[in-house]
Write a protein that holds these residues in place. Structure first.
Motif, PDB file in Angstrom:
ATOM      1  N   GLU A   1       0.809  -1.222   0.000  1.00 32.27           N
ATOM      2  CA  GLU A   1       0.000   0.000   0.000  1.00 32.27           C
ATOM      3  C   GLU A   1       0.846   1.278   0.000  1.00 32.27           C
ATOM      4  O   GLU A   1       0.300   2.376   0.098  1.00 32.27           O
ATOM      5  CB  GLU A   1      -0.937  -0.012   1.212  1.00 32.27           C
ATOM      6  N   ASN A   2       2.153   1.113  -0.094  1.00 32.88           N
ATOM      7  CA  ASN A   2       3.103   2.233  -0.086  1.00 32.88           C
ATOM      8  C   ASN A   2       2.783   3.219   1.052  1.00 32.88           C
ATOM      9  O   ASN A   2       2.702   4.435   0.863  1.00 32.88           O
ATOM     10  CB  ASN A   2       3.130   2.959  -1.431  1.00 32.88           C
ATOM     11  N   LEU A   3       2.611   2.667   2.252  1.00 30.42           N
ATOM     12  CA  LEU A   3       2.209   3.484   3.396  1.00 30.42           C
ATOM     13  C   LEU A   3       3.245   4.530   3.791  1.00 30.42           C
ATOM     14  O   LEU A   3       2.903   5.563   4.356  1.00 30.42           O
ATOM     15  CB  LEU A   3       1.878   2.596   4.601  1.00 30.42           C
ATOM     16  N   PHE A   4       4.527   4.258   3.510  1.00 27.33           N
ATOM     17  CA  PHE A   4       5.562   5.241   3.819  1.00 27.33           C
ATOM     18  C   PHE A   4       5.667   6.305   2.734  1.00 27.33           C
ATOM     19  O   PHE A   4       6.389   7.273   2.875  1.00 27.33           O
ATOM     20  CB  PHE A   4       6.918   4.574   4.008  1.00 27.33           C
ATOM     21  N   GLN A   5       4.935   6.104   1.652  1.00 26.02           N
ATOM     22  CA  GLN A   5       4.858   7.051   0.532  1.00 26.02           C
ATOM     23  C   GLN A   5       6.228   7.405  -0.042  1.00 26.02           C
ATOM     24  O   GLN A   5       6.527   8.566  -0.308  1.00 26.02           O
ATOM     25  CB  GLN A   5       4.097   8.314   0.942  1.00 26.02           C
ATOM     26  N   TYR A   6       7.054   6.381  -0.245  1.00 26.63           N
ATOM     27  CA  TYR A   6       8.358   6.585  -0.870  1.00 26.63           C
ATOM     28  C   TYR A   6       8.208   6.427  -2.371  1.00 26.63           C
ATOM     29  O   TYR A   6       7.438   5.595  -2.849  1.00 26.63           O
ATOM     30  CB  TYR A   6       9.366   5.572  -0.341  1.00 26.63           C
ATOM     31  N   ALA A   7       8.969   7.211  -3.110  1.00 30.05           N
ATOM     32  CA  ALA A   7       8.916   7.147  -4.572  1.00 30.05           C
ATOM     33  C   ALA A   7       9.427   5.803  -5.083  1.00 30.05           C
ATOM     34  O   ALA A   7       8.906   5.268  -6.061  1.00 30.05           O
ATOM     35  CB  ALA A   7       9.734   8.285  -5.181  1.00 30.05           C
ATOM     36  N   THR A   8      10.453   5.258  -4.405  1.00 28.07           N
ATOM     37  CA  THR A   8      10.994   3.954  -4.794  1.00 28.07           C
ATOM     38  C   THR A   8      11.146   3.093  -3.546  1.00 28.07           C
ATOM     39  O   THR A   8      11.132   3.596  -2.423  1.00 28.07           O
ATOM     40  CB  THR A   8      12.384   4.083  -5.463  1.00 28.07           C
ATOM     41  N   ASN A   9      11.308   1.805  -3.763  1.00 27.79           N
ATOM     42  CA  ASN A   9      11.511   0.880  -2.647  1.00 27.79           C
ATOM     43  C   ASN A   9      12.994   0.705  -2.318  1.00 27.79           C
ATOM     44  O   ASN A   9      13.353  -0.191  -1.567  1.00 27.79           O
ATOM     45  CB  ASN A   9      10.897  -0.484  -2.979  1.00 27.79           C
ATOM     46  N   LYS A  10      13.837   1.564  -2.884  1.00 28.58           N
ATOM     47  CA  LYS A  10      15.283   1.433  -2.755  1.00 28.58           C
ATOM     48  C   LYS A  10      15.750   1.257  -1.307  1.00 28.58           C
ATOM     49  O   LYS A  10      16.440   0.314  -0.984  1.00 28.58           O
ATOM     50  CB  LYS A  10      15.954   2.650  -3.399  1.00 28.58           C
ATOM     51  N   SER A  11      15.379   2.176  -0.424  1.00 26.17           N
ATOM     52  CA  SER A  11      15.843   2.091   0.971  1.00 26.17           C
ATOM     53  C   SER A  11      14.743   1.615   1.912  1.00 26.17           C
ATOM     54  O   SER A  11      14.909   1.634   3.130  1.00 26.17           O
ATOM     55  CB  SER A  11      16.362   3.455   1.421  1.00 26.17           C
ATOM     56  N   LEU A  12      13.642   1.169   1.345  1.00 24.22           N
ATOM     57  CA  LEU A  12      12.486   0.777   2.155  1.00 24.22           C
ATOM     58  C   LEU A  12      12.792  -0.402   3.071  1.00 24.22           C
ATOM     59  O   LEU A  12      12.402  -0.398   4.233  1.00 24.22           O
ATOM     60  CB  LEU A  12      11.287   0.457   1.255  1.00 24.22           C
ATOM     61  N   ASP A  13      13.502  -1.408   2.572  1.00 24.00           N
ATOM     62  CA  ASP A  13      13.794  -2.590   3.389  1.00 24.00           C
ATOM     63  C   ASP A  13      14.594  -2.222   4.629  1.00 24.00           C
ATOM     64  O   ASP A  13      14.295  -2.686   5.735  1.00 24.00           O
ATOM     65  CB  ASP A  13      14.556  -3.640   2.575  1.00 24.00           C
ATOM     66  N   LYS A  14      15.599  -1.366   4.467  1.00 25.49           N
ATOM     67  CA  LYS A  14      16.439  -0.951   5.593  1.00 25.49           C
ATOM     68  C   LYS A  14      15.613  -0.155   6.608  1.00 25.49           C
ATOM     69  O   LYS A  14      15.701  -0.379   7.814  1.00 25.49           O
ATOM     70  CB  LYS A  14      17.609  -0.127   5.068  1.00 25.49           C
ATOM     71  N   LEU A  15      14.800   0.756   6.114  1.00 24.61           N
ATOM     72  CA  LEU A  15      13.958   1.581   6.974  1.00 24.61           C
ATOM     73  C   LEU A  15      12.915   0.730   7.700  1.00 24.61           C
ATOM     74  O   LEU A  15      12.693   0.892   8.898  1.00 24.61           O
ATOM     75  CB  LEU A  15      13.268   2.667   6.145  1.00 24.61           C
ATOM     76  N   LEU A  16      12.307  -0.161   6.982  1.00 23.63           N
ATOM     77  CA  LEU A  16      11.295  -1.038   7.554  1.00 23.63           C
ATOM     78  C   LEU A  16      11.902  -1.920   8.641  1.00 23.63           C
ATOM     79  O   LEU A  16      11.322  -2.082   9.722  1.00 23.63           O
ATOM     80  CB  LEU A  16      10.671  -1.887   6.450  1.00 23.63           C
ATOM     81  N   SER A  17      13.077  -2.455   8.382  1.00 24.50           N
ATOM     82  CA  SER A  17      13.770  -3.282   9.358  1.00 24.50           C
ATOM     83  C   SER A  17      14.055  -2.490  10.637  1.00 24.50           C
ATOM     84  O   SER A  17      13.831  -2.978  11.748  1.00 24.50           O
ATOM     85  CB  SER A  17      15.072  -3.812   8.751  1.00 24.50           C
ATOM     86  N   ALA A  18      14.528  -1.266  10.484  1.00 14.50           N
ATOM     87  CA  ALA A  18      14.844  -0.425  11.648  1.00 14.50           C
ATOM     88  C   ALA A  18      13.591  -0.089  12.447  1.00 14.50           C
ATOM     89  O   ALA A  18      13.596  -0.148  13.686  1.00 14.50           O
ATOM     90  CB  ALA A  18      15.548   0.855  11.200  1.00 14.50           C
TER      91      ALA A  18
END
Length: 160
Positions: free
Chosen positions: A28-45
């Motif tokens: 659902e792109n809840l973090f509203q990031y343009a790309t998923n590039k750093s999403l995994d790292k952010l989500l993990s943290a």
């Protein structure tokens, strides 16, 4: 990462597992990031930080006042980042105990130099890394309401 942390806390309180939270945030792109590039790292943290909070702290993070909520976020960072916790204990709280008014650039330098003497890992960090960490620590303290700005880092006092 305050907004993201709060979103993950809400989903956790709603009973979703970390796997379900990850899927929902990505789908659902809840973090509203343009790309998923750093999403995994952010989500993990964020998942790691939420995992160290009990239900009371999660509720304060989600439903508490802005100040309280940001202090809970600070607690989560301290519980998941030993170096930041040591900075708070050895530098920030010492300044408070001594009645000093300001965090200065030399305070960060002294702290990281001491840590470099204690850890080969820290000793191997480049000056740019230490500068970036100093900036990030300043932002965290500012966002939590513990200093007045990220430039002239005057300690804020709470009455009561």
């Amino acid at each position: 990462m305050y907004v993201e942390l709060k979103q993950v806390a809400k989903l956790t309180l709603a009973g979703l597992s970390s796997v379900e939270i990850s899927a929902k945030i990505i789908d659902e792109n809840l973090f509203q990031y343009a790309t998923n590039k750093s999403l995994d790292k952010l989500l993990s943290a964020t998942l790691k930080r939420v995992a160290v909070l009990d239900e009371i702290l999660l509720n304060l993070l989600v439903q508490g006042s802005l100040h309280t909520s940001k202090l809970v976020a600070l607690i989560a960072i301290m519980k998941t980042n030993r170096l930041f916790l040591e900075f708070i204990e050895e530098v920030y709280l010492e300044k408070v105990r001594l009645g000093e008014q300001e965090l200065e650039p030399k305070d960060f330098c002294i702290f990281f130099n001491n840590k470099a003497e204690q850890s080969l890992k820290v000793a191997g960090w480049q000056e740019s890394t230490l500068k970036k960490l100093s900036q990030v620590y300043s932002i965290i303290l500012f966002e939590a309401g513990l200093i007045n700005s990220t430039r002239k880092k005057r300690l804020k006092r709470r009455s009561g």
